[in-house]
Design an enzyme around this catalytic site. Structure first.
Site, PDB file in Angstrom:
ATOM      1  N   TYR A 191      38.477 -42.729   9.015  1.00  0.00           N
ATOM      2  CA  TYR A 191      38.932 -41.738   9.991  1.00  0.00           C
ATOM      3  C   TYR A 191      40.231 -41.052   9.598  1.00  0.00           C
ATOM      4  O   TYR A 191      40.684 -40.158  10.294  1.00  0.00           O
ATOM      5  CB  TYR A 191      39.091 -42.398  11.367  1.00  0.00           C
ATOM      6  CG  TYR A 191      37.797 -42.981  11.884  1.00  0.00           C
ATOM      7  CD1 TYR A 191      36.716 -42.169  12.196  1.00  0.00           C
ATOM      8  CD2 TYR A 191      37.664 -44.352  12.043  1.00  0.00           C
ATOM      9  CE1 TYR A 191      35.526 -42.709  12.648  1.00  0.00           C
ATOM     10  CE2 TYR A 191      36.475 -44.904  12.509  1.00  0.00           C
ATOM     11  CZ  TYR A 191      35.416 -44.076  12.804  1.00  0.00           C
ATOM     12  OH  TYR A 191      34.235 -44.613  13.261  1.00  0.00           O
ATOM     13  N   HIS A 215      32.916 -34.765  15.784  1.00  0.00           N
ATOM     14  CA  HIS A 215      32.905 -36.121  15.226  1.00  0.00           C
ATOM     15  C   HIS A 215      33.737 -36.068  13.951  1.00  0.00           C
ATOM     16  O   HIS A 215      33.475 -35.237  13.079  1.00  0.00           O
ATOM     17  CB  HIS A 215      31.489 -36.591  14.900  1.00  0.00           C
ATOM     18  CG  HIS A 215      30.614 -36.699  16.098  1.00  0.00           C
ATOM     19  ND1 HIS A 215      30.791 -37.675  17.053  1.00  0.00           N
ATOM     20  CD2 HIS A 215      29.568 -35.953  16.507  1.00  0.00           C
ATOM     21  CE1 HIS A 215      29.878 -37.522  18.003  1.00  0.00           C
ATOM     22  NE2 HIS A 215      29.137 -36.477  17.699  1.00  0.00           N
TER      23      HIS A 215
END
Length: 151
Positions: free
Chosen positions: A28, A105
């Site tokens: 991430y 996302h």
């Protein structure tokens, strides 16, 4: 929205996104939620949009927050995160607004932990940004703004 009125955007961040920067940075990245919100705010200011952010690890809190604000909004950007395959209550609340929705996302959704998951939010998205990293939020905001101005 009139010509002289600033557009208003809700930016919803789902479960575990408060841990960005610490949670699996290999996947991430190192940007924190605060870093992402600053980037979104910079993009929003450039586009003449007032953005309001909310993060919760609880679906009901996201829905309550949206219900309290939806009548004053022009668009919504949402990262449903862990709610993506099963957050039907949040999806219903988003759809009930009738507003353009950008679904974000950070990592490619189809590549989550090698598991096949359904993104129940994808079909409702006016704009869909997956796998663009944390900058996907600002890309979604800009794309929604452009679409609204074209209408």
């Amino acid at each position: 929205m009139t010509e002289n009125t600033m557009m208003r955007a809700a930016v919803l961040h789902g479960p575990n996104l408060n841990r960005l920067g610490k949670r699996r940075p290999d996947k991430y990245g190192h940007a924190t939620l605060a870093d992402i919100e600053r980037d979104i705010d910079d993009t929003a200011a450039r586009l003449g949009i007032a953005a309001e952010h909310f993060q919760s690890n609880h679906e009901g809190a996201l829905i309550d927050w949206l219900h309290e604000r939806q009548d004053g909004l022009d668009l919504i950007v949402v990262n449903p995160a862990g709610l993506t395959p099963y957050g039907y209550s949040l999806l219903d609340a988003l759809n009930d607004t009738g507003l353009p929705i950008g679904v974000v996302h950070i990592s490619p959704f189809g590549a989550v932990d090698g598991r096949t998951r359904q993104d129940i939010f994808a079909a409702s998205a006016t704009v869909y940004a997956s796998g663009m990293g944390w900058r996907g939020y600002s890309h979604a905001l800009e794309a929604l703004s452009t679409k609204i101005k074209e209408i």
